[in-house]
Design an enzyme around this catalytic site. Structure first.
Site, PDB file in Angstrom:
ATOM      1  N   ASP A 185      15.080   8.593   5.343  1.00  0.00           N
ATOM      2  CA  ASP A 185      16.123   9.627   5.283  1.00  0.00           C
ATOM      3  C   ASP A 185      16.986   9.474   4.017  1.00  0.00           C
ATOM      4  O   ASP A 185      17.651   8.465   3.829  1.00  0.00           O
ATOM      5  CB  ASP A 185      16.971   9.467   6.557  1.00  0.00           C
ATOM      6  CG  ASP A 185      17.882  10.627   6.806  1.00  0.00           C
ATOM      7  OD1 ASP A 185      18.032  11.478   5.922  1.00  0.00           O
ATOM      8  OD2 ASP A 185      18.467  10.672   7.907  1.00  0.00           O
TER       9      ASP A 185
ATOM     10  N   ASP B  89      19.836  19.447   9.757  1.00  0.00           N
ATOM     11  CA  ASP B  89      19.702  18.970  11.143  1.00  0.00           C
ATOM     12  C   ASP B  89      19.761  20.100  12.166  1.00  0.00           C
ATOM     13  O   ASP B  89      20.625  20.971  12.087  1.00  0.00           O
ATOM     14  CB  ASP B  89      20.822  17.970  11.460  1.00  0.00           C
ATOM     15  CG  ASP B  89      20.635  16.668  10.705  1.00  0.00           C
ATOM     16  OD1 ASP B  89      19.769  16.609   9.804  1.00  0.00           O
ATOM     17  OD2 ASP B  89      21.362  15.716  11.023  1.00  0.00           O
TER      18      ASP B  89
HETATM   19  C1  GLA Z   1      20.325  12.674   9.221  1.00  0.00           C
HETATM   20  C2  GLA Z   1      18.977  13.148   9.759  1.00  0.00           C
HETATM   21  C3  GLA Z   1      19.030  13.114  11.278  1.00  0.00           C
HETATM   22  C4  GLA Z   1      19.346  11.695  11.754  1.00  0.00           C
HETATM   23  C5  GLA Z   1      20.642  11.209  11.136  1.00  0.00           C
HETATM   24  C6  GLA Z   1      20.889   9.745  11.409  1.00  0.00           C
HETATM   25  O1  GLA Z   1      21.348  13.560   9.526  1.00  0.00           O
HETATM   26  O2  GLA Z   1      18.662  14.415   9.293  1.00  0.00           O
HETATM   27  O3  GLA Z   1      17.796  13.554  11.813  1.00  0.00           O
HETATM   28  O4  GLA Z   1      18.277  10.854  11.393  1.00  0.00           O
HETATM   29  O5  GLA Z   1      20.637  11.383   9.724  1.00  0.00           O
HETATM   30  O6  GLA Z   1      22.025   9.256  10.804  1.00  0.00           O
END
Ligand code: GLA
Length: 500
Positions: free
Chosen positions: A264, A324
């Site tokens: 990520d 997200d």
């Molecule tokens: C980002 C990702 C999420 C999750 C969070 C964790 O926002 O897109 O899917 O993994 O980080 O902190």
């Protein structure tokens, strides 16, 4: 005389020196998982101007504006996130040897007050940018020939994921029919990390006493286990990332028995531009291969830099195409119905990922969750359940384990479906299947039941099909004519499979 002068000079200068904001100031929040969340304000005061940096969680700001001084000041920090700018404001004052500061996470959020103390110079300093490798094509790892299926902790548990919970999910998946329906991965998202040991090895926090033992447990259920990290120094939740330790972390994952990595971007944005993402992701793609264990590689950088064009070249098995998801009809549909143009980039081993499922998390109706599942099936999207598997209604379990819908998602031709018609709130999508048949989704995005029609010619069918299977009704139907019309519930779907 000399002494008197020095004394008088001292009177003039000492108070202003004592009240100087210059220094490395740190404030630490102990988290229940045993880790510390430290914010560093590395300040430099020159008369009425304050410069320096603010490092907090995944963010690293350069101070670009300031007002006031030790008795009361404000600071504005700025950082770039790709091409967008992010700013933060701190206000504060020096009280004896303490720096009292306050900030808001968002402009409309409550003020958070903190007391910072002097830290040694250099503590918490942001790491320097490491050089990037030349681009090359990372060999295909041969995994994820159909979209990965499993569970991920984030949507439901965020920072509350722990060893007991993960074992519970594995138990549930192995016992409730999900495993038989094809779900396989139990994926731990952010917040498992502690820091690094003296040899630079990544360590787990209190919530995960023994990652190897946990992986063994999940494997004992004939399931696989996934983990999460960031190419940056910090993850999105501010935990330790893999920056500068890519190969070492890949080796650690392999030694623990990890089968899936979600990687990520977050903290990496402070060091690299979006154009450099490919090289950054390539480093972990290479590292995973070198570690010698089959590990599904899932890229998470929110669909920036046209990732679908290069995700496969860095060894990625899936790449997030959006920001997200949230457990709302608006969020799910905004994401799901916007995937049409990405269809050409999906293929066995390499999937567009419109984010994890929210099915069963309570923010949508069962009809809306059926739409979610149907759309993700047509999109050939990874199916990562995001709810509490230990505790769900029969209706939700039936949605998640509908074998006929899963067969569409897992179709071995691996072709992503596309929108074939749209009229107001009505959309018809079609996914070509390996046997020459098609999955056809008639979606009603409106808030009242409505009749939707599919014209077979829109699906590219020369001759009208004579029969179809209703994948939610589990029934065979007879068809007649060049089109088919059906009443679809509000926010609902009718999902058909038509033979060649
Ligand atoms: C980002 C990702 C999420 C999750 C969070 C964790 O926002 O897109 O899917 O993994 O980080 O902190």
């Amino acid at each position: 005389m000399k002494t008197l002068c020095a004394f008088l000079l001292g009177l003039l200068t000492v108070p202003s020196l004592a009240a100087d904001l210059t220094g490395n100031w740190a404030v630490s929040d102990p988290l229940p998982d045993g880790t510390l969340r430290t914010t560093y304000l590395d300040l430099h005061q020159e008369s009425s101007r304050i410069t320096g940096t603010i490092r907090t969680g995944q963010f690293y700001y350069k101070i670009v504006e300031s007002t006031g001084g030790p008795d009361g000041f404000t600071l504005t920090g700025k950082m770039m996130d790709g091409t967008s700018e992010r700013r933060v404001k701190y206000e504060g004052k020096l009280v004896g040897e303490e720096l009292h500061v306050a900030t808001r996470r968002r402009p409309d959020a409550d003020l958070i007050e903190m007391v910072a103390h002097r830290a040694p110079p250099g503590e918490g300093v942001y790491p320097a940018r490491q050089p990037l490798p030349a681009l090359h094509k990372v060999p295909d790892n041969g995994l994820a020939r159909t979209p990965p299926m499993g569970w991920n902790s984030w949507n439901k548990f965020a920072g509350r994921v722990d060893d007991t919970g993960v074992r519970g999910m594995a138990d549930a998946m192995a016992a409730n029919g999900m495993k038989e329906a094809g779900y396989q991965y139990i994926n731990i998202d952010d917040t498992w990390e502690a820091g690094r040991d003296a040899h630079g090895n990544i360590t787990t926090n209190k919530k995960f006493p023994d990652m190897k033992a946990l992986a063994d447990y999940v494997h004992s259920k004939d399931l696989k286990i996934g983990i999460y990290s960031s190419p940056g120094p910090n993850t999105c939740a501010g935990y330790e990332g893999s920056y500068g330790h890519e190969e070492q972390d890949a080796r650690t994952y392999a030694a623990w028995g990890i089968d899936y990595l979600k990687y990520d971007w977050c903290g990496a944005r402070n060091l690299y531009t979006d154009e450099e993402m490919r090289a950054v992701y390539q480093m972990m793609g290479d590292a995973l291969l070198k570690a010698g264990r089959p590990i599904v590689y899932s890229l998470c950088q929110y669909g920036r830099a046209d990732v679908w064009k290069w995700g496969a070249d860095v060894g990625g098995n899936a790449w997030r195409t959006t920001g997200d998801i949230r457990d709302t009809w608006d969020s799910m549909t905004k994401i799901g119905f916007a995937q049409d143009e990405l269809a050409p980039w999906a293929a066995p081993g390499h999937w567009n990922d419109p984010d994890m499922l929210e099915i069963g998390n309570g923010g949508m109706s069962d009809d809306e969750y059926r739409t979610h599942m149907s759309l993700w099936a047509i999109l050939a999207a990874p199916l990562l359940a995001g709810n509490d598997l230990r505790n769900m209604s029969t209706a939700i379990l039936e949605i998640l384990t509908n074998r006929e819908v899963i067969a569409v998602n897992q179709d071995k031709a691996g072709r992503q479906g596309r929108r074939i018609s749209k009229s107001g709130d009505q959309e018809v999508w079609a996914r070509p299947l390996f046997d020459g048949g098609q999955a056809i989704g008639l979606f009603n995005r409106g808030s009242a039941p409505t009749q939707i029609t599919v014209r077979w010619s829109d699906a590219g069918l020369q001759t009208a099909p004579r029969r179809a299977r209703d994948l939610w009704g589990h029934s065979d139907m007879k068809l007649d004519g060049a089109e088919y019309s059906v009443t679809v519930p509000a926010h609902g779907v009718v999902l058909l499979r038509v033979p060649i």
